[in-house]
Each structure stands twice: as C-alpha cells, then as structure tokens.
Design a protein around this motif. Structure first.
Motif, PDB file in Angstrom:
ATOM      1  N   LEU A  86      -8.044  -2.599  -2.050  1.00 37.90           N
ATOM      2  CA  LEU A  86      -7.377  -2.953  -0.803  1.00 37.90           C
ATOM      3  C   LEU A  86      -8.247  -3.892   0.030  1.00 37.90           C
ATOM      4  O   LEU A  86      -7.760  -4.894   0.573  1.00 37.90           O
ATOM      5  CB  LEU A  86      -7.049  -1.691  -0.003  1.00 37.90           C
ATOM      6  CG  LEU A  86      -6.221  -1.887   1.266  1.00 37.90           C
ATOM      7  CD1 LEU A  86      -4.884  -2.520   0.931  1.00 37.90           C
ATOM      8  CD2 LEU A  86      -6.013  -0.562   1.984  1.00 37.90           C
TER       9      LEU A  86
ATOM     10  N   SER B 132       2.058  -4.140  -5.347  1.00 39.37           N
ATOM     11  CA  SER B 132       2.370  -2.716  -5.440  1.00 39.37           C
ATOM     12  C   SER B 132       2.433  -2.267  -6.888  1.00 39.37           C
ATOM     13  O   SER B 132       2.092  -1.119  -7.213  1.00 39.37           O
ATOM     14  CB  SER B 132       3.691  -2.407  -4.734  1.00 39.37           C
ATOM     15  OG  SER B 132       4.778  -3.084  -5.352  1.00 39.37           O
TER      16      SER B 132
ATOM     17  N   TYR C 246      -1.020  -1.449  -7.812  1.00 36.07           N
ATOM     18  CA  TYR C 246      -1.469  -0.231  -7.138  1.00 36.07           C
ATOM     19  C   TYR C 246      -0.813   1.012  -7.756  1.00 36.07           C
ATOM     20  O   TYR C 246      -1.422   2.076  -7.803  1.00 36.07           O
ATOM     21  CB  TYR C 246      -1.168  -0.316  -5.646  1.00 36.07           C
ATOM     22  CG  TYR C 246      -2.190  -1.115  -4.873  1.00 36.07           C
ATOM     23  CD1 TYR C 246      -2.995  -0.522  -3.909  1.00 36.07           C
ATOM     24  CD2 TYR C 246      -2.364  -2.475  -5.113  1.00 36.07           C
ATOM     25  CE1 TYR C 246      -3.944  -1.257  -3.205  1.00 36.07           C
ATOM     26  CE2 TYR C 246      -3.301  -3.212  -4.418  1.00 36.07           C
ATOM     27  CZ  TYR C 246      -4.087  -2.604  -3.464  1.00 36.07           C
ATOM     28  OH  TYR C 246      -5.032  -3.327  -2.783  1.00 36.07           O
TER      29      TYR C 246
ATOM     30  N   ILE D  72      -9.016   2.907  -4.680  1.00 40.55           N
ATOM     31  CA  ILE D  72      -8.047   2.004  -4.058  1.00 40.55           C
ATOM     32  C   ILE D  72      -8.683   1.264  -2.884  1.00 40.55           C
ATOM     33  O   ILE D  72      -8.268   0.148  -2.540  1.00 40.55           O
ATOM     34  CB  ILE D  72      -6.800   2.793  -3.594  1.00 40.55           C
ATOM     35  CG1 ILE D  72      -6.156   3.514  -4.780  1.00 40.55           C
ATOM     36  CG2 ILE D  72      -5.783   1.887  -2.946  1.00 40.55           C
ATOM     37  CD1 ILE D  72      -5.671   2.604  -5.867  1.00 40.55           C
TER      38      ILE D  72
ATOM     39  N   THR E  60       0.832  -1.211   0.000  1.00 38.98           N
ATOM     40  CA  THR E  60       0.000   0.000   0.000  1.00 38.98           C
ATOM     41  C   THR E  60       0.860   1.252   0.000  1.00 38.98           C
ATOM     42  O   THR E  60       0.634   2.177  -0.797  1.00 38.98           O
ATOM     43  CB  THR E  60      -0.932   0.004   1.223  1.00 38.98           C
ATOM     44  OG1 THR E  60      -1.744  -1.182   1.210  1.00 38.98           O
ATOM     45  CG2 THR E  60      -1.846   1.219   1.192  1.00 38.98           C
TER      46      THR E  60
ATOM     47  N   THR F 162      -3.208   3.852  -9.149  1.00 41.29           N
ATOM     48  CA  THR F 162      -3.103   5.141  -8.461  1.00 41.29           C
ATOM     49  C   THR F 162      -2.665   6.231  -9.435  1.00 41.29           C
ATOM     50  O   THR F 162      -3.223   7.339  -9.436  1.00 41.29           O
ATOM     51  CB  THR F 162      -2.090   5.054  -7.298  1.00 41.29           C
ATOM     52  OG1 THR F 162      -2.514   4.039  -6.379  1.00 41.29           O
ATOM     53  CG2 THR F 162      -1.996   6.387  -6.569  1.00 41.29           C
TER      54      THR F 162
END
Length: 333
Positions: free
Chosen positions: A262, A212, A215, A258, A125, A219
C-alpha cells in the motif's frame, strides 16, 4: 530508532540526488532540442542560438546541473546575462514553453493527481483486502473460486483497456457519468463533493480493478497461511469466538505485508498515474510530465521526476519506519 531514521533519511537524499543527476544527463543526450522548441516554428539558426543562451543551455553540463540544484537552497537568477529574472526559492526553474514558474505548474497539477489517488486507494484497499479475507475464510468453496477467478481476470486487465471500456459504456453509451472535467480538482470547490466523485469515479474504478485484484490474491494467500499458524490453533483451543480469532489475531498478523504494498503503491500513484491521466484527460502530474517530455521542457520534466521519486522513496521510508516500530529486528538493517 533515531539512528535508523537518520540512515533512512540520508539514503532518501542520496537517492534523490542520483535520480536528479541521471534524469538531467539523459535529457542532455536526448534528441529533443528545447531551444528550437522554445523558438517557435519559423526560426533561424541564429535565433535558436539566442534561445539556447537565454535558457542557459550554452553552459557546460555540470554548471547547468548545479545551477538547477542551487534553486533548492535559495533564490537564483535565470536567463541570459543582462536579462536575468529572479526565481524565488524553492526555485525549480521556469518552463521553457510558457516561461511559467515550475512550482506553479506543479501546484496546479498536483490536486488532480491527489484526487485520483484518494478515491482509487480507498476503493482498491477495501475491495482487495475485504474480498481477499472472504476468499480465505471460504477456502475451496464456490465463493473462494469466484473471487479468485475474478481477481485473475482483473490482474490481466491493464488500465488502458478498462479505462476505455468504462468510458465507452458509462459516458458514450449510457450517459450516466460526465467525461472528466479539467475544472474539478477538489471536493471542496464550487461544484461540491458530488460532482467531484462523479468526475473521478471512472478513473478510480479503472485503477481499483487492477490493484484490488493484486490485493485479493496476496491477502488471501497471507490469511490462509496465517490461519494455519500455531498461535491461531492456540486461540481456537482456548475457546475464543470465530470473530475474535479472525479479526483480533488473524487479520492483525496477516495484513502486515499489505502495508508494504500500500505504501509503495500510494507513492507511485502520487508520482503520477500517467496512463490513467492520459486516458481520462486529467491534467495531473503524469499528464503534465508527458507533455513536458515530448516538448523538451527540461525544468518541468526534471521537477515532476524528482517529485515522483520523492513520493516513492518517502513511501519506502515510511513503510520501513512502520515495520521498525512493529518489529525491532528491522532496525538493525
């Protein structure tokens, strides 16, 4: 909001029942014979039949299924007539292989899976969101291209590849880290938090590299889209500082998707990081489930499958509730 919560919880219960029924049915039609496995290597057909009766597998399918479900609501008797054993609530049955209460099996395995999940979630994260935000702020520059390139490589590396490479480099070659110890399941044990971190660092990194990367990409894309919204241009027109515009207005709006990822990823990870636990020999839920499935241990397989489904579905419900509290429009769905 109350009606929304009731609908989601009702759906959770129904889905768990569906998962339990499908898993139970698949196990019944599978090739494994738990009675033969429980009987041992030198078994006669008569002894296998005795084991089948002792395990309750001579009963009709629905009788076995509802007997399993009855353990969620109270104590139940397990075993052949005249030799029953009391299984205390919540009764998930007894292992066909070891005759141990399944609740004890899960209680022993769950801390290992939680240990993997905690560190991995924090790592991926922080790295994913932080690098994704940095790439969005440096869009088109060398930093952006470097981060996006690294994410493209990371997302294409499965855990078996990164896990084995990490073991080869840091354990076998450099001897910087110990191989995962089955004795360390908590940072509060006798070994202390330092040994706990060293024990699980490689599984955390193996998972973080893969997650990651995902993400970072999401992101970055969300933040670039958010930075182009009208409210962001309005904030800049008001003369607000770059830090306030980015974090107070941009991040709060762009980071919302997210939450969904998550929540679901945590639920899936708590359900059992099967490959990670196999590679690093961590006796968590995934490791235990694979061993139970291959040996035909129905109670253990059923219970871990149900627990994994519970974690995933509960994570889904929590995500829905978070969205409903932020956006009232979700509550009508």
């Amino acid at each position: 909001m109350f009606g929304f919560i009731v609908r989601r919880v009702t759906a959770l219960v129904i889905l768990l029942l569906v998962v339990s029924f499908v898993t139970f049915a698949l196990f019944q039609i599978g090739p494994a014979d738990p009675a033969a496995a429980a009987c041992g290597q030198e078994c006669t057909p008569e002894r296998i039949e005795q084991a089948r009766v002792a395990l309750g597998m001579d009963q009709p399918f629905l009788v076995q299924y509802f007997a399993y479900l009855s353990g969620f609501f109270g104590d139940r008797l397990i075993g052949a007539p005249g030799a029953e054993q009391v299984c205390a609530w919540p009764c998930l049955g007894k292992s066909f292989q070891t005759n141990e209460n399944v609740t004890d099996v899960i209680a022993r395995a769950l801390p290992y899976t939680i240990s993997i999940a905690i560190g991995a979630v924090v790592l991926w994260t922080v790295a994913g969101v932080g690098l994704g935000l940095l790439a969005a702020l440096r869009k088109g520059r060398a930093t952006d291209k470097l981060i996006v390139g690294a994410a493209s490589v990371g997302v294409s590396l499965p855990v078996p590849v990164t896990g084995l490479l990490l073991l080869l480099i840091f354990v076998s070659t450099l001897h910087w880290l110990p191989f995962t110890s089955n004795q360390i399941s908590s940072p509060f044990g006798p070994a202390g938090p330092g040994a706990w971190i060293a024990n699980y660092l490689l599984p955390w990194v193996a998972l973080a590299i893969l997650f990651s990367a995902q993400y970072i990409r999401i992101t970055r894309n969300n933040m670039i889209e958010t930075f182009g919204e009208d409210f962001m241009r309005t904030a800049r027109a008001k003369g607000l500082g770059r830090r306030e515009i980015t974090f107070t207005h941009g991040v709060r709006a762009g980071i919302t998707p997210i939450i969904t990822m998550l929540g679901l990823d945590i639920g899936a990870l708590l359900g059992g990081a099967v490959l990670t636990e196999q590679i690093f020999s961590v006796p968590g839920l995934g490791f235990t489930a694979v061993r139970a499935a291959t040996s035909g241990d129905l109670p253990v397989t059923m219970s871990i499958t149900m627990l994994a489904a519970f974690f995933i579905i509960t994570a889904n419900v929590i995500v829905d509730l978070v969205y409903a509290s932020v956006d009232p429009r979700v509550r009508v769905n």
